[in-house]
Design a protein around this motif. Sequence first.
Motif, short mmCIF file in Angstrom:
data_model
loop_
_atom_site.label_atom_id
_atom_site.label_comp_id
_atom_site.label_asym_id
_atom_site.label_seq_id
_atom_site.Cartn_x
_atom_site.Cartn_y
_atom_site.Cartn_z
N UNK A 179 19.85 81.80 -30.85
CA UNK A 179 20.95 80.99 -30.33
C UNK A 179 20.97 81.03 -28.81
N UNK A 180 20.64 82.19 -28.26
CA UNK A 180 20.52 82.34 -26.81
C UNK A 180 19.40 83.30 -26.49
N UNK A 181 18.94 83.29 -25.24
CA UNK A 181 17.86 84.19 -24.84
C UNK A 181 18.35 85.62 -24.67
N UNK A 182 19.65 85.81 -24.71
CA UNK A 182 20.24 87.15 -24.61
C UNK A 182 21.64 87.09 -25.22
N UNK A 183 22.30 88.25 -25.28
CA UNK A 183 23.62 88.31 -25.91
C UNK A 183 24.67 87.52 -25.13
N UNK A 184 24.53 87.47 -23.81
CA UNK A 184 25.49 86.71 -23.00
C UNK A 184 25.47 85.23 -23.39
N UNK A 185 24.27 84.65 -23.53
CA UNK A 185 24.18 83.25 -23.93
C UNK A 185 24.72 83.04 -25.34
N UNK A 186 24.38 83.94 -26.25
CA UNK A 186 24.87 83.82 -27.62
C UNK A 186 26.40 83.88 -27.64
N UNK A 187 26.97 84.79 -26.86
CA UNK A 187 28.43 84.94 -26.81
C UNK A 187 29.09 83.67 -26.26
#
Length: 333
Positions: free
Chosen positions: A101-109
């Motif tokens: 969903x994102x390249x890291x947890x920040x993007x996913x969040x």
Amino acid sequence: MKKKLALPRVGFLGTGWIGRHRMQAIALSGEAEVAAIADPCEENAREAAKLAPEAVLVEDLDALLELDLDAVVIATPSAGHCYQALRALDRRLAVFCQKPLGRNAEEAQLVVHAARSMNRLLGVDFSYRFADGIMKIHQLVSSGEIGQVYAADLTFHNAYGPDKPWFYDPELSGGGCLMDLGSHLVDLALWFFGYPEVRSVSSSIFAGGERLKTGSGKVEDYAVVSLVLEEGHAVRLACSWNVSAGRDAVIESSFYGTRGGVSFKNVQGSFYDFVAERFRGTASETISSPPDEWGGRCAVAWARQLRLGKGAFDPQAEHLVRVAQVLDQAYGR
């Protein structure tokens, strides 16, 4: 006569092989209408149009967002997922996205927060959950049939690397084989254990046979990750690209309990055919075997939820952030 309800109108952004496969699965399911197709590659768009001749062909996401749609399916390179999903959600469209969903947890969040704020359905294509064998062993685990499950081993070795250059650029992909293949394993492990808190994450990550250093500008082609969950349960994950596996792929998920075990394994190196077994001591019982057309079921399940639930936010999407957080920890970021 009872009036037939209109199906959700879905636009498809990115129609390479996997995008077309998911589009065809949704179209054949009758759960949604393939209303529009956008792909910068004209060949991909033409091939997709053969599967959905009634769909409108447009140039890009901007054009998709100007249409009268209920949802967007995103099957583009990883770097675009967060931005594209946010733009679709901002238009109050439901989203189904290829992983990650994102390249890291920040993007996913960011994406999950936007979906919750807009009250829109958000799904990610963690497709292995919907294989017949996985569903059957998940039922055995969740029902307590194999006792208290305390350990798991999950493996995904691919004797080939991806054929697209962006996979090898960490800025575009977010990571190598761990992001590409290991994300499926992390999702399965957390799902099977009911999304517990993760006590610790340790990893060994390699590129070309050498330990990969942070900031090297390379992506990994081999990774081993160990998780300790909140109740002390142990999970080991291993994945790779271009490994000498003696076959095309080694894909396996095994769970061990106090009254037995279960395992899901690919057959003769196949990426598509799997057998599931239940173990009692030294005895084994086959509980699922090929053929099983499982690849598009996750997309179809999302489309069905879209049709029945009118696209409202599903709190299960919150777990997508947990998967991304574990991957971040494994990468040491």
